[in-house]
Design a protein around this motif. Structure first.
Motif, short mmCIF file in Angstrom:
data_model
loop_
_atom_site.label_atom_id
_atom_site.label_comp_id
_atom_site.label_asym_id
_atom_site.label_seq_id
_atom_site.Cartn_x
_atom_site.Cartn_y
_atom_site.Cartn_z
N ALA A 246 -20.89 -31.46 -34.64
CA ALA A 246 -19.47 -31.51 -34.27
C ALA A 246 -19.26 -30.79 -32.94
O ALA A 246 -18.57 -31.29 -32.04
CB ALA A 246 -18.61 -30.89 -35.37
N VAL A 247 -19.86 -29.63 -32.80
CA VAL A 247 -19.75 -28.88 -31.54
C VAL A 247 -20.35 -29.69 -30.40
O VAL A 247 -19.75 -29.86 -29.33
CB VAL A 247 -20.46 -27.51 -31.67
N GLN A 248 -21.56 -30.18 -30.62
CA GLN A 248 -22.29 -30.88 -29.55
C GLN A 248 -21.61 -32.18 -29.14
O GLN A 248 -21.79 -32.63 -28.01
CB GLN A 248 -23.71 -31.22 -30.04
N SER A 249 -20.87 -32.79 -30.06
CA SER A 249 -20.26 -34.09 -29.78
C SER A 249 -18.89 -33.95 -29.13
O SER A 249 -18.30 -34.94 -28.72
CB SER A 249 -20.11 -34.88 -31.09
N GLY A 250 -18.36 -32.73 -29.06
CA GLY A 250 -17.00 -32.57 -28.56
C GLY A 250 -15.94 -32.98 -29.56
O GLY A 250 -14.81 -33.32 -29.18
N THR A 251 -16.28 -32.93 -30.85
CA THR A 251 -15.31 -33.26 -31.90
C THR A 251 -14.07 -32.37 -31.81
O THR A 251 -14.18 -31.17 -31.55
CB THR A 251 -15.98 -33.07 -33.28
N ASN A 252 -12.90 -32.96 -32.06
CA ASN A 252 -11.66 -32.19 -32.05
C ASN A 252 -11.22 -31.76 -33.44
O ASN A 252 -10.70 -30.66 -33.61
CB ASN A 252 -10.55 -33.02 -31.40
N MET A 253 -11.37 -32.65 -34.42
CA MET A 253 -11.01 -32.32 -35.81
C MET A 253 -12.27 -32.39 -36.66
O MET A 253 -12.88 -33.47 -36.75
CB MET A 253 -9.99 -33.31 -36.38
N VAL A 254 -12.60 -31.28 -37.30
CA VAL A 254 -13.76 -31.27 -38.19
C VAL A 254 -13.25 -31.26 -39.63
O VAL A 254 -12.78 -30.24 -40.14
CB VAL A 254 -14.68 -30.06 -37.94
N TYR A 255 -13.30 -32.43 -40.24
CA TYR A 255 -12.88 -32.59 -41.63
C TYR A 255 -13.94 -32.01 -42.56
O TYR A 255 -15.11 -31.93 -42.19
CB TYR A 255 -12.76 -34.10 -41.90
N HIS A 256 -13.55 -31.66 -43.78
CA HIS A 256 -14.53 -31.19 -44.78
C HIS A 256 -15.36 -30.02 -44.26
O HIS A 256 -16.51 -29.85 -44.65
CB HIS A 256 -15.49 -32.32 -45.18
N ALA A 257 -14.77 -29.23 -43.36
CA ALA A 257 -15.56 -28.19 -42.70
C ALA A 257 -15.95 -27.07 -43.66
O ALA A 257 -16.86 -26.30 -43.37
CB ALA A 257 -14.80 -27.62 -41.50
N ALA A 258 -15.27 -26.96 -44.80
CA ALA A 258 -15.60 -25.89 -45.75
C ALA A 258 -15.44 -26.39 -47.18
O ALA A 258 -14.37 -26.89 -47.54
CB ALA A 258 -14.70 -24.67 -45.52
N GLY A 259 -16.50 -26.25 -47.97
CA GLY A 259 -16.39 -26.47 -49.41
C GLY A 259 -17.03 -27.70 -50.00
O GLY A 259 -16.95 -27.92 -51.20
N TRP A 260 -17.68 -28.49 -49.18
CA TRP A 260 -18.18 -29.79 -49.63
C TRP A 260 -19.59 -29.71 -50.18
O TRP A 260 -20.46 -29.07 -49.60
CB TRP A 260 -18.05 -30.74 -48.44
N LEU A 261 -19.85 -30.38 -51.31
CA LEU A 261 -21.19 -30.54 -51.88
C LEU A 261 -21.38 -31.98 -52.37
O LEU A 261 -20.42 -32.73 -52.49
CB LEU A 261 -21.39 -29.58 -53.07
N GLU A 262 -22.60 -32.32 -52.70
CA GLU A 262 -22.99 -33.62 -53.30
C GLU A 262 -22.35 -34.81 -52.56
O GLU A 262 -21.71 -35.65 -53.19
CB GLU A 262 -22.63 -33.67 -54.80
N ASP B 190 -18.71 -25.57 -24.45
CA ASP B 190 -20.02 -26.16 -24.15
C ASP B 190 -19.88 -27.58 -23.59
O ASP B 190 -19.02 -28.35 -24.04
CB ASP B 190 -20.88 -26.25 -25.42
N ARG B 191 -20.74 -27.91 -22.65
CA ARG B 191 -20.85 -29.30 -22.22
C ARG B 191 -21.43 -30.09 -23.39
O ARG B 191 -22.40 -29.64 -24.00
CB ARG B 191 -21.78 -29.37 -21.01
N PRO B 192 -20.86 -31.23 -23.74
CA PRO B 192 -21.39 -31.97 -24.90
C PRO B 192 -22.84 -32.39 -24.70
O PRO B 192 -23.30 -32.56 -23.56
CB PRO B 192 -20.48 -33.20 -24.98
N THR B 193 -23.53 -32.54 -25.81
CA THR B 193 -24.88 -33.12 -25.80
C THR B 193 -24.72 -34.64 -25.76
O THR B 193 -24.06 -35.21 -26.64
CB THR B 193 -25.66 -32.68 -27.05
#
Lengths: 519, 519
Positions: free
Chosen positions: A372-388, A38-41
């Motif tokens: 993250a997708v829209q910004s063109g992020t390369n590394m998405v930290y905490h992508a699974a499992g985060w609360l509070e 995708d072209r970034p937003t």
């Protein structure tokens, strides 16, 4: 698309799939890190980009950043920066010259070279939740301090899911292990339970050096081989506003000198440690990150550095951090534009303020993942499992998030929007005409096993079928899946001599007392 | 931003806010239909656009669409189309000439002119869930057939939430009212419980004519005034593949001749009533919509028409429709590109396959709502309250979706990404320096009440605070809110003489037997 690209359940449910695939509890997509097509937003125009850049540069030139690290102060003095006690001011020419030395993309090769990841460009990679002190699951039913078993279970999920591409920090803090030796036990667990790219906390020289040594041993590498290319990374936060603490800079300098990768992620909550206006919070975040990256480039030109963002807002009623908000999304998008302006790979996160894996947790996390997708992020930290707000790690949330991540991976498959004659399918439309259906025709038969995304957690049964199957809501379905994955988990292969060498290293360093705990 | 643009709770909780604002149970954002400032996500290149257009045109030219409507057949014969029984083939020159007559934007003015909506351009508008036969709420705890009270309650939510900009079809089918008079009772409820833009089902001439008459009466309009500009709209589906049924075309022709707006939304599930390939399903959907719009433009040049999409995929294991999938997102984006190519406003939806308002329902609905944003959709149907692929309406889901919709509205506020000197806030950053915080400073004080999105349903308390407050998950919080809104609901004002005229019309038409039920 090859059959292997999107594996399908072929009936028989999860048990059947598991039987077919050995230890696999569920039928997931294969390892295949996505490319963001995708072209970034881009909410900023050119004047907006220049205004934020100007703001960041004037912060560095006129206000300065405090470096609580004598070595860094000495280096930056040598580099020509203006030093006043701990305060460092640096000119934009120096900053821009230094960050121009950083590569716009690089790779990290973990002990299993098949798990090599490419960071930068249009690559988007997902990592597990990192560093919550607490844990929640549906069986315990309340927030409790993390322990080693919980940490190991979350590491198993990290390894199990192919949509998790790198290992972050500890997926939960195992506070039942003494802090002096915690890094040794957890890294042993991480390096034996997973074969994905490794992270080291920058929390004192002993920890950093121990982790580098363990990653080297696990990879079966000589010291020269270890230093020849990135095998791991660290991630540091600044102490906003406008400060870098000693151990973070120290750890980064140690990694930089050994050729390992560095992620610098200021944590600028607008209205608390940054201006209440998002553009100001972004400018401050950039200044805090860029000065550190400039330092590391001066020390080791060309060392891989990633610019991170953790700009969100606080709840102005309570001061509590808010995550996955509209403001978070826009600041992430703006930071993405600035990362491209500076030619640096970017990190953002999957985040929420919700306390349990409920509807709120999903809209907040979805908002942050799409940002993250829209910004063109390369590394998405905490992508699974985060609360509070990062204070709780949850296996149910981990599995729910992986369903969303798989959908993002699938969304990035260019075949979904292909428009060749086979996809326009005029002949199929003509054959079915005005009075048939497409189920049985050859065009469908040729494609049905791979045509559509196949979820592992979403339940697409109708209400009656869902009710007969127990009427189970998403989080509880995820809980059952968690138990199933853990009970059938098989660790990735590791050479027995290497495992023994790792164990011996841990034993020796424990005997030596591990690391000081006076940080 | 003016204080009124984003109202804030100022402590005292919901009860306090309600006391301050009369009947208002929660503190929501004001009526302010958003403008989508994002550049659309466009997966198709020019060749892709042309390939899909070519496919749609060849379907119309070579395969043809069946119109089960003699009047339409006669009109299209007169217009020079090739007629073979019910099958109509039309040349691309005719199609393109006709759709060029449709306005790219228009407005609908309901009985309360303050609720006027602008459709087209960069406007994005949200409507309530429409037409589920069943209902689910947490108190009942199971799927049950809809009734008039449920329908009235969902209409109250439709009116209550300022992020709902137009009324769709019945938010649930009140099957306790006989089908012959159902439209009379529900339209009476709709027109007295809400003051937003109205919809008529195209289900036989009596229903369509009755609804137009009731909307005219409710607006206090002469027949000439009613016909001078759109006061309402209808939405029809084609019967895919490649058919239009009698009552839908009949209803549209009746609205077209009286100057009211038309939405044409094929329901093309890839793999069932459309090709398994998304581009083919999109091309077929476009062909089905464009031929109907061409007919309406021939009959009444310039009549407002919206092109809708409901292209999703089926679960190839069960044949069940899937919603909010990666394939759904991409087909919605592709349709958005094509709608702009044809110069027509666009409709898409907020959808999910989930059976209860759980995590899955949120990721599927979030995916579809963000696809609406990314595609440049103008009218988002079913934006709040939909479950089980449209077979269930739920008040909890309605309220949860409104929280997401409010966030999208806020996300579209250009002030979030403003980069003037006040937003870069260099003076504030300088004043706080390296060792303070931003809570108390004037720059924050001047902005804190409106700086950030304030949720009404998300709970941003920490775990302990959330637990003390009962440890309530999102759907249950939404249920409590539903009860509170319904119990304090106040209908919008209506002139008593108009209300009496509506009631008399309903009574007279019931006495006449209402509408035939042989459809």
């Amino acid at each position: 698309m090859a059959e292997t690209k999107t594996r399908k359940r072929r009936g028989g449910g999860r048990a059947g799939a598991a039987a077919r695939r050995g230890s696999a509890a569920i039928d997931q997509m294969p390892w295949d890190p996505p490319v963001n097509i995708d072209r970034p937003t881009e909410p900023l125009d050119q004047a907006g980009i220049e205004a934020i850049h100007e703001g960041a540069m004037r912060i560095l030139e006129e206000i300065g950043i405090e470096f609580y690290n004598e070595e860094a102060i000495g280096i930056l003095r040598e580099a020509g920066c203006t030093i006043d006690g701990d305060n460092v001011r640096m000119g934009r020419d120096f900053v821009m010259e230094m960050i121009a030395k950083a590569p716009s993309r690089f790779s990290i090769t973990p002990r299993n070279p098949d798990r090599k990841i490419e960071i930068g460009g249009k690559n988007i990679l997902f990592g597990n939740v990192s560093s919550p002190p607490n844990y929640w699951d549906m069986e315990i039913g309340k927030k409790v301090p993390g322990n080693r078993e919980m940490c190991r279970n979350l590491l198993k999920l990290t390894q199990y899911f192919n949509c998790i591409h790198f290992a972050g920090g500890y997926p939960v803090e195992p506070v039942d292990i003494h802090a002096s030796v915690r890094h040794l036990d957890v890294l042993y667990d991480k390096l034996t339970l997973t074969d994905k790219a490794m992270h080291a906390y920058s929390l004192g020289k002993e920890r950093v050096e121990d982790v580098m040594e363990m990653v080297r041993i696990a990879g079966g590498l000589s010291h020269e081989e270890f230093e020849a290319a990135p095998r791991m990374y660290t991630n540091i936060n600044s102490t906003s506003p406008l400060k870098h603490d000693h151990p973070m800079i120290d750890g980064c300098l140690r990694l930089a000198r050994r050729g390992q990768a560095i992620v610098v992620t200021p944590f600028t909550l607008a209205g608390a440690m940054a201006p209440v206006t998002m553009a100001g919070a972004v400018a401050q975040s950039l200044a805090e990150a860029l000065c550190a990256i400039a330092l590391f480039q001066y020390v080791r030109p060309g060392i891989p550095c990633v610019i991170g963002t953790f700009t969100s807002n606080v709840d102005m009623k309570s001061g509590a951090p808010a995550f996955g908000t509209p403001e978070y999304m826009r600041s992430t998008q703006m930071t993405g534009q600035m990362a491209r302006f500076y030619g640096l790979p970017m990190r953002s996160s999957g985040v929420c303020a919700a306390n349990v894996p409920d509807g709120q947790s999903v809209w907040e996390t979805s908002n942050s993942l799409w940002a993250a997708v829209q910004s063109g992020t390369n590394m998405v930290y905490h992508a699974a499992g985060w609360l509070e707000g990062g204070l709780i790690a949850s296996p149910e949330k981990f599995i729910m998030d992986c369903e969303i991540l798989q959908q993002i991976q699938r969304y990035m498959n260019p075949e979904l929007t292909a428009t060749g004659p086979d996809e326009i399918a005029l002949d199929a439309i003509r054959a079915v005409g005005n009075d048939g259906h497409f189920f049985g025709i050859q065009h469908t038969q040729d494609r049905y096993t791979t045509a559509f995304y196949q979820p592992f957690l979403s339940d697409w049964k109708n209400y009656e079928g869902w009710e007969v199957a127990g009427g189970i809501w998403t989080a509880e379905r995820a809980h059952h899946m968690f138990k199933e994955i853990i009970s059938s988990f098989e660790a990735p292969p590791i050479d027995e001599s290497i495992r023994e060498e790792l164990a011996a290293f841990v034993e020796r360093r424990k005997a030596e007392g591990g690391a000081p705990t006076d940080f």
